[in-house]
Scaffold this motif. Sequence first.
Motif, PDB file in Angstrom:
ATOM      1  N   ILE A 155      65.347   6.725  21.233  1.00  0.00           N
ATOM      2  CA  ILE A 155      66.270   7.388  20.206  1.00  0.00           C
ATOM      3  C   ILE A 155      66.348   8.824  20.640  1.00  0.00           C
ATOM      4  N   GLY A 156      67.483   9.339  20.834  1.00  0.00           N
ATOM      5  CA  GLY A 156      67.879  10.535  21.418  1.00  0.00           C
ATOM      6  C   GLY A 156      67.651  11.666  20.293  1.00  0.00           C
ATOM      7  N   SER A 157      68.003  13.154  20.659  1.00  0.00           N
ATOM      8  CA  SER A 157      67.848  14.192  19.524  1.00  0.00           C
ATOM      9  C   SER A 157      69.156  14.079  18.729  1.00  0.00           C
ATOM     10  N   CYS A 158      68.864  14.908  17.648  1.00  0.00           N
ATOM     11  CA  CYS A 158      69.800  14.856  16.509  1.00  0.00           C
ATOM     12  C   CYS A 158      70.674  13.823  16.337  1.00  0.00           C
ATOM     13  N   VAL A 159      69.665  12.949  15.717  1.00  0.00           N
ATOM     14  CA  VAL A 159      70.488  11.464  15.446  1.00  0.00           C
ATOM     15  C   VAL A 159      69.852  11.224  13.826  1.00  0.00           C
ATOM     16  N   GLY A 176      73.067  12.580  19.210  1.00  0.00           N
ATOM     17  CA  GLY A 176      74.117  12.774  18.086  1.00  0.00           C
ATOM     18  C   GLY A 176      74.765  11.356  17.409  1.00  0.00           C
ATOM     19  N   VAL A 177      73.878  10.479  17.709  1.00  0.00           N
ATOM     20  CA  VAL A 177      74.680   9.198  16.990  1.00  0.00           C
ATOM     21  C   VAL A 177      74.187   9.252  15.554  1.00  0.00           C
ATOM     22  N   TRP A 178      75.150   8.704  14.675  1.00  0.00           N
ATOM     23  CA  TRP A 178      74.980   8.709  13.234  1.00  0.00           C
ATOM     24  C   TRP A 178      75.213   7.192  12.874  1.00  0.00           C
ATOM     25  N   LEU A 179      73.923   6.619  12.410  1.00  0.00           N
ATOM     26  CA  LEU A 179      74.054   5.290  11.853  1.00  0.00           C
ATOM     27  C   LEU A 179      74.209   5.094  10.507  1.00  0.00           C
ATOM     28  N   ASP A 211      81.186  19.169  21.072  1.00  0.00           N
ATOM     29  CA  ASP A 211      80.815  20.531  21.228  1.00  0.00           C
ATOM     30  C   ASP A 211      80.016  21.271  20.179  1.00  0.00           C
ATOM     31  N   ALA A 212      80.214  20.635  18.742  1.00  0.00           N
ATOM     32  CA  ALA A 212      79.522  20.955  17.890  1.00  0.00           C
ATOM     33  C   ALA A 212      78.345  20.222  16.976  1.00  0.00           C
ATOM     34  N   GLY A 213      78.795  18.959  17.394  1.00  0.00           N
ATOM     35  CA  GLY A 213      77.796  17.789  16.776  1.00  0.00           C
ATOM     36  C   GLY A 213      76.347  17.938  16.678  1.00  0.00           C
TER      37      GLY A 213
END
Length: 234
Positions: A155-159, A176-179, A211-213
Amino acid sequence: NSFCTLLAIRDSTMSSDNAPAEADAVEARRPAVTVAPRYWTVAPADHVRLVEQLGDIHAEEFSREFGSAINRHSLHSLIGKVQMKAGCIFCGDLLLRGDIATGSIDLGKCVVLGESVLVRPPVHRISDSDLRMVAVTVGEHVIVGQRTIVEASRIGSCVIIESDCVLGPECELHHGVWLKSGSVVPKGAKLMPFGVYEGHPAKLIGQLNPDAGLFEVRDLVLDVIRRSGLLSYE
């Protein structure tokens, strides 16, 4: 007079035959219009809703260990090889199974796990007689809502993973994924960076601004930590 009439008919017919070609030529000369994509943005309501998705939080039930806040009911539920960095929050009745065979769980800083979350290393089949556990790696600034099952390999960062989700064995969630709540990620699936997913199986329904997510989600996670009242980690 008849000859002149035939010439006029011929000229009008040729003009009508050339009209589509002339129209296409005019259209081709027009400058292309670029439509800016509509990105998902983090709304103020998301901050409150994600705190609620962690479950009931009672500060007196938490102890501070290694710069993180761990619910006392979960202290004995971190089993085996579980590594974490500072700023994490582990809510009640969760279970991290880092003791299964060769598997391990590695959490970055500011990872927030809601109530009744289960994290266990996925099984990787080498052959019919050779099964190995894959390490679970989680990046920084991640929220996992309550009652979610995690068997992802990465799982990456900022998820953001909302409540009641299932992450199938060896799936990957990029940065940056949003589930969304109740979503199911199939075994081995790879969710694209900055994608917003929902459904059973999870399907792409939107996208965060590349760019901002990451900054928006990072600030959201830090605000959820502050709103919990458990840590003031920045």
